[in-house]
Structures are given as C-alpha cells and as structure tokens.
Design an enzyme around this catalytic site. Sequence first.
Site, short mmCIF file in Angstrom:
data_model
loop_
_atom_site.label_atom_id
_atom_site.label_comp_id
_atom_site.label_asym_id
_atom_site.label_seq_id
_atom_site.Cartn_x
_atom_site.Cartn_y
_atom_site.Cartn_z
NE ARG A 175 -3.78 0.32 2.22
CZ ARG A 175 -4.52 0.79 3.22
NH1 ARG A 175 -4.55 0.15 4.39
NH2 ARG A 175 -5.22 1.90 3.08
CB CYS A 234 -2.01 4.05 9.37
SG CYS A 234 -3.45 4.55 10.35
#
Length: 279
Positions: A175, A234
């Site tokens: 990611r 995050c």
Amino acid sequence: MSHLLSAADLAHEIEGVVVLDVRWALTTATTSAGRADYDAGHVPGAFFVDLDGELAGPAGEGGRHPLPDPAVVEALARRAGITERSRVVVYDAKESYAAARAWWVLRWAGVPDVRVLDGGYAAWLAAGLPVSTQEPADRNGDFVVRPGQLPTLDAAEAAQVARNGLLLDARAPERYAGEIEPIDPVAGHVPGAVNSPTSAWLAEDGTFRKDLAEHWQRVADGRGDGTGTVGVYCGSGVTAAHEMLALAELGIDAVLYPGSWSEWIRDTSRPVATGPQPG
C-alpha cells in the site's frame, strides 16, 4: 512506567481498574463482529467500546476515522465509570491495533492512566483466565474530557515532518508503494515518509516484540536521533496509534497525524509518491 500490561497482571488488579473491550473488525471497518465476539465472552467487568462510533467521528473531510467528538468520548468514559483517579486497561482481539487507538484517544481526551493488555483477549484466554458473558451496568462516572492533551499533525505539518524529521507510514509495504490500494481511492504515500509496517512491531503471538529498540534503529536508519519530530500516519489514523504505542514504550514522544492517508488525498493538490522508497 510501561504502557503495556500482561494478562497475569490484569488478573491480579482487575478489581481496581476499568476494563474496555475494543474488539473491532479491521478488515471490514465495522464493529458488528467485535460486538458479537464481546457477547460471546469477554474479560469479566469489561465494557464494550464501538471504535467507529465512540473513538472516531463520521468519515468526511477529516478522513475515514477523524478524531471523535469530545462529548462522545466523555459519554463513553462516564458509562464505564472513569474518574480522574481511574486506571484504565484496554484490549482487543490480539494485536492491539484497535486497543492502541483507544489508548491514544483516551489520553488525548485527558484520561491520565491508560494501558493496553499486551496480546489482547487471546493472551487472556491463553493464560486460562475466566471469561464472562455479562455486560456490566453503566457506572455513571464523572470524568470531564479535556481534548487536545496529546499533540497532533495536520496535513501541512505532516509534510513538514516528512522533510525535516521522520514521518512513518504504518501501512503494509504494497500500500505504501502504491502497488495496491484496497480502501482509499488513491494509492501511494506522503512524499518523504518512511514505510514502517505496523505488523513488523509484533511477535507472532500478537504481543509487542521484545527487541523494540533494535527494531526502531532499523526503521529510523539514523534519522530518529531525537533531533527532529517523529510523526506517524496510516490509512485512517487507527493502526498508526499502534506504532505510537510501540514508540511510547521506547520513551519516544511521536506525534499522530489523525487524518492520515485518507485525509491527505482529499486535497488533489497534495503530492503523492509511489514506489518502495520515500521519494
């Protein structure tokens, strides 16, 4: 003082603490599975906490899990009987991702003594300790929330930390690199941020690894020398709190970017980096 607590230690002092169960279905970003797990069995006396509804505000311009309304946190604290003198212990299923969010939010709201059950409910079961299916009655605590007791970063400040300090991206490497993005509409990372997957801070049993200091040195690679700000983000500000907890165990006062990637990409003028390097 450690921010972590073992199952044995919690069992020893359980009569004198407030226990919060923050089990959360991370993969689907809903709390339905967490509530079902709580109903099936939990640490005796624990109150269930809805992460999406009580530890985050509605998704929007602030990202998928923006900071909660202080009044909502105060209602949670009072329901659980929290006072200025309470010792609070939070746990989730195993890895403490959701529990760390509760640890951070409660401290941000002014609760002075919050710790995390290391290894979560799995550690409690592994120790052969008793469980309950009874939900405790509301305790009508008197805690008054004082939001802002922990510092935060906004998008501009996160970009500055990426340039002048050390900004950690707690998501999985794929990611971070922009190879996949299963949740947010844009893939990649904040330019200059260093990838530090949350899972890498854990041992196989879901507890924090014993060599946190050595792991930190590998992550920082000479950049976390104490002379600059350390920030963490995050996808939506939940699992980043887990890395904040690990750093707190090392005595490092990192700063959370609560909006995280899901807030960063809402402004299309903000730059996006891809690939395995900070870039």
